[in-house]
Design an enzyme around this catalytic site. Sequence first.
Site, PDB file in Angstrom:
ATOM      1  CB  SER A  65      -0.895   0.017   1.240  1.00 47.33           C
ATOM      2  OG  SER A  65      -1.604  -1.184   1.330  1.00 47.33           O
TER       3      SER A  65
HETATM    4  N1  SAM Z   1       0.256  -5.136   4.339  1.00 47.56           N
HETATM    5  C1  SAM Z   1       0.916  -5.477   3.115  1.00 47.56           C
HETATM    6  C2  SAM Z   1       2.260  -4.837   2.980  1.00 47.56           C
HETATM    7  O1  SAM Z   1       2.668  -4.075   3.875  1.00 47.56           O
HETATM    8  O2  SAM Z   1       2.928  -5.116   1.988  1.00 47.56           O
HETATM    9  C3  SAM Z   1       0.087  -5.185   1.883  1.00 47.56           C
HETATM   10  C4  SAM Z   1      -1.096  -6.056   1.809  1.00 47.56           C
HETATM   11  S1  SAM Z   1      -1.779  -6.300   0.211  1.00 47.56           S
HETATM   12  C5  SAM Z   1      -2.535  -4.755  -0.106  1.00 47.56           C
HETATM   13  C6  SAM Z   1      -3.117  -7.376   0.706  1.00 47.56           C
HETATM   14  C7  SAM Z   1      -2.667  -8.750   1.105  1.00 47.56           C
HETATM   15  O3  SAM Z   1      -3.757  -9.419   1.724  1.00 47.56           O
HETATM   16  C8  SAM Z   1      -2.238  -9.610  -0.072  1.00 47.56           C
HETATM   17  O4  SAM Z   1      -0.935 -10.079   0.123  1.00 47.56           O
HETATM   18  C9  SAM Z   1      -3.259 -10.746  -0.069  1.00 47.56           C
HETATM   19  O5  SAM Z   1      -2.733 -11.987  -0.497  1.00 47.56           O
HETATM   20  C10 SAM Z   1      -3.656 -10.787   1.395  1.00 47.56           C
HETATM   21  N2  SAM Z   1      -4.939 -11.428   1.685  1.00 47.56           N
HETATM   22  C11 SAM Z   1      -6.105 -11.354   0.999  1.00 47.56           C
HETATM   23  N3  SAM Z   1      -7.048 -12.091   1.623  1.00 47.56           N
HETATM   24  C12 SAM Z   1      -6.474 -12.613   2.741  1.00 47.56           C
HETATM   25  C13 SAM Z   1      -6.922 -13.459   3.802  1.00 47.56           C
HETATM   26  N4  SAM Z   1      -8.173 -13.921   3.880  1.00 47.56           N
HETATM   27  N5  SAM Z   1      -6.051 -13.799   4.775  1.00 47.56           N
HETATM   28  C14 SAM Z   1      -4.768 -13.376   4.738  1.00 47.56           C
HETATM   29  N6  SAM Z   1      -4.280 -12.574   3.760  1.00 47.56           N
HETATM   30  C15 SAM Z   1      -5.118 -12.201   2.778  1.00 47.56           C
END
Ligand code: SAM
Length: 220
Positions: A65
Amino acid sequence: MTAADGYDYRRVQMVEALERLGITDLRVLEAMRRVPRDLFVPEAYRQVAYSEDVSINIGEGQTISQPRVVASMTQAARIGADDKVLEIGTGSGYQAAVLAQLARFVFSVERIPSLARTAKATLDHLGIENVTVKVMDGTLGWRAFAPFDAILVTAAAPEVPQPLVEQLAEGGRLVVPVGARDTQVIRVVERRGARTVVSELQGACFVPLIGRHGWAGEGR
Ligand code: SAM
């Protein structure tokens, strides 16, 4: 953590930009001054790692993000030095690294194993020891370590996942983008006894939260 990496000056500039954008929590600003965001993005994107308004592709169709979103969600979570924090969506591990500067323990869950592995390797490389990463469906929370003082969801949910509300400590804060698959509003849900108090932080555009209490993924 801020070795002479050539990016120190850009990191300072990014934090100054965050202050101009209204981030006032000095602990959050200091945490973001410390964590080398360039190490959490693919090498080809390091030049833009400190642009406050740029999200970056980290592979598997996922993103890290924008710093301004990381800063405002972290500020809204009001994390104390003794707090136990849960992050849903480890991604690159950057948000977890920022949380690790502010809290005592950080538990971070990711559904895509390759991202969790890379994030863990980056956190280890930086010597960050208070983050535990696990591959699982974060919409269920992480009951074994609940309750949490703060929970940050860094993917977009169709509605607030109820297991996360249940895993908040008294006075705990859940920060979660809620809305359609392509655009959402970040909500702050605070637990006060049997009640919750909900406020809205800002608009956002996150990748979908996929899981039992999120959006359906492929094959579901
Ligand atoms: N916080 C992260 C960073 O600092 O790089 C960015 C997160 S990215 C916008 C969203 C993440 O949420 C992705 O890696 C995706 O695979 C994960 N995600 C989506 N659904 C999820 C779930 N049910 N449980 C865990 N992770 C999930």
